[in-house]
Write a protein that holds these residues in place. Structure first.
Motif, PDB file in Angstrom:
ATOM      1  N   THR A   1      13.067 -30.934  50.100  1.00  0.00           N
ATOM      2  CA  THR A   1      14.222 -31.568  49.486  1.00  0.00           C
ATOM      3  C   THR A   1      15.410 -31.350  50.398  1.00  0.00           C
TER       4      THR A   1
ATOM      5  N   LYS B   1      14.035 -40.024  53.931  1.00  0.00           N
ATOM      6  CA  LYS B   1      13.017 -40.592  53.039  1.00  0.00           C
ATOM      7  C   LYS B   1      11.806 -41.055  53.854  1.00  0.00           C
TER       8      LYS B   1
ATOM      9  N   GLU C   1      12.427 -35.602  49.845  1.00  0.00           N
ATOM     10  CA  GLU C   1      13.239 -35.987  48.701  1.00  0.00           C
ATOM     11  C   GLU C   1      14.684 -35.745  49.113  1.00  0.00           C
TER      12      GLU C   1
ATOM     13  N   ALA D   1      18.695 -42.336  47.773  1.00  0.00           N
ATOM     14  CA  ALA D   1      18.578 -40.918  47.412  1.00  0.00           C
ATOM     15  C   ALA D   1      17.935 -40.782  46.036  1.00  0.00           C
ATOM     16  N   ASP D   2      17.143 -39.737  45.875  1.00  0.00           N
ATOM     17  CA  ASP D   2      16.471 -39.504  44.595  1.00  0.00           C
ATOM     18  C   ASP D   2      17.457 -39.072  43.517  1.00  0.00           C
ATOM     19  N   VAL D   3      18.416 -38.251  43.890  1.00  0.00           N
ATOM     20  CA  VAL D   3      19.455 -37.796  42.965  1.00  0.00           C
ATOM     21  C   VAL D   3      20.793 -38.073  43.626  1.00  0.00           C
ATOM     22  N   ARG D   4      21.713 -38.671  42.862  1.00  0.00           N
ATOM     23  CA  ARG D   4      23.033 -39.005  43.373  1.00  0.00           C
ATOM     24  C   ARG D   4      24.085 -38.396  42.453  1.00  0.00           C
TER      25      ARG D   4
ATOM     26  N   THR E   1      12.143 -28.610  45.911  1.00  0.00           N
ATOM     27  CA  THR E   1      11.615 -29.822  45.295  1.00  0.00           C
ATOM     28  C   THR E   1      12.573 -30.264  44.200  1.00  0.00           C
TER      29      THR E   1
ATOM     30  N   THR F   1      14.016 -33.887  39.017  1.00  0.00           N
ATOM     31  CA  THR F   1      14.685 -34.966  38.298  1.00  0.00           C
ATOM     32  C   THR F   1      15.061 -36.052  39.288  1.00  0.00           C
ATOM     33  N   LYS F   2      15.319 -37.218  38.788  1.00  0.00           N
ATOM     34  CA  LYS F   2      15.754 -38.353  39.600  1.00  0.00           C
ATOM     35  C   LYS F   2      16.921 -38.992  38.876  1.00  0.00           C
TER      36      LYS F   2
END
Length: 184
Positions: free
Chosen positions: A23, A93, A98, A135-138, A178, A181-182
């Motif tokens: 991550t 990515k 992640e 991005a997976d989480v913003r 890791t 959440t997304k």
């Protein structure tokens, strides 16, 4: 024989292939003291941004090269740096990582725009940019008066402004390698 087996295991764990599913944390930190005509110069925008960067890099799991800075620049430079961040996110990515992206702004905002000297950055544009990020989480932290406009959308009835954020289930962001959440 056991020694060679242990050495091979350690070498395998340290190989680039073993690090592919990490991550990564990327940030764009923006500070602007000027809001343009009619607004007083802010005293602590850059100081607050620097303190956040210190926290991100010392305990937040952000690597120094993955934290970009924009201080006292107009909105065009912020948009250019957002594009640079997206290129970095795409690279990460593509490598199988992640990615968590944090956008931070310390400065003036008013009437749904971030005010950067004589220039403006529409918060609806910024929100769309974040929505479309790979991005997976913003995360967006807007440290400014009038910042609530980024979570508002037009209401269906008579164009009223309503809160656009939705309460989601609580989650804990742990500093581990890791994401569990997304989203935004």
């Amino acid at each position: 024989m056991k020694r060679w087996l242990v050495l091979m295991l350690v070498a395998g764990l340290l190989s680039p292939a073993a690090a592919l599913a990490a991550t990564r944390r990327v940030a764009l930190v923006v500070a602007n003291h000027e809001g343009g005509e009619g607004l007083a110069r802010l005293r602590y925008a850059e100081r607050d941004a620097r303190r956040l960067v210190d926290v991100l890099t010392s305990v937040g799991g952000f690597a120094g090269p993955d934290v970009l800075w924009v201080v006292d620049q107009e909105s065009g430079e912020v948009m250019r740096q957002l594009d640079e961040v997206e290129r970095r996110i795409d690279e990460l990515k593509d490598a199988g990582d992640e990615v968590m992206f944090l956008f931070y702004y310390s400065g003036h905002a008013e009437n749904g725009v971030l005010r950067m000297g004589p220039s403006r950055l529409d918060m609806r544009w910024l929100k769309r940019h974040l929505d479309e990020s790979a991005a997976d989480v913003r995360l967006a932290l807007i440290d400014s008066c009038g910042a609530g406009a980024i979570t508002r959308t037009k209401g269906a009835d008579a164009g009223n402004q309503t809160k656009g954020a939705t309460v989601a289930p609580a989650f804990v962001i742990a500093i581990e390698n890791t994401l569990k959440t997304k989203g935004q």
